[in-house]
Design an enzyme around this catalytic site. Structure first.
Site, PDB file in Angstrom:
ATOM      1  NE  ARG A   1      -2.006  -1.299   3.560  1.00 48.18           N
ATOM      2  CZ  ARG A   1      -2.273  -0.861   4.788  1.00 48.18           C
ATOM      3  NH1 ARG A   1      -3.373  -0.182   5.032  1.00 48.18           N
ATOM      4  NH2 ARG A   1      -1.453  -1.113   5.774  1.00 48.18           N
TER       5      ARG A   1
ATOM      6  CG  ASN B   1      -3.743  -4.467   3.787  1.00 56.34           C
ATOM      7  OD1 ASN B   1      -3.229  -4.466   2.675  1.00 56.34           O
ATOM      8  ND2 ASN B   1      -3.026  -4.335   4.889  1.00 56.34           N
TER       9      ASN B   1
END
Length: 95
Positions: A23, A42
């Site tokens: 990320r 996530n």
């Protein structure tokens, strides 16, 4: 011809993409490409979801990175959908 029309890219990335900085690197890449807002998050099933809004060429550049070999971890596959932008994202963030 380069397409500057704004779009929304939603991508779900499968593989070893959690716990490896995926990320963070996605956000850094989106900011480096420029002109993108959205987020990377996530999911409980182990995937990462990326939503990016901005010029089509910028979203396509992010998708190329997401499907390439430069990402952290291991990407086994990416599913994407394209839509009209909805707005509401001040920047590109990690969620």
């Amino acid at each position: 011809m380069i397409d500057h029309a704004p779009v929304r890219l939603t991508a779900w990335i499968r593989g070893r993409v959690q716990g490896v900085g995926f990320r963070w690197f996605t956000r850094a890449t989106a900011l480096e490409i420029g002109g993108l807002t959205g987020f990377a998050t996530n999911l409980t099933d182990g995937r990462v979801q990326v939503v990016a809004e901005g010029p089509r060429e910028s979203c396509e550049a992010l998708l190329v990175w997401l499907t390439g070999t430069d990402t952290p971890g291991r990407v086994d596959g990416v599913t994407e959908i394209w839509d009209s932008p909805r707005g509401g994202y001040p920047t590109f963030e990690i969620r």
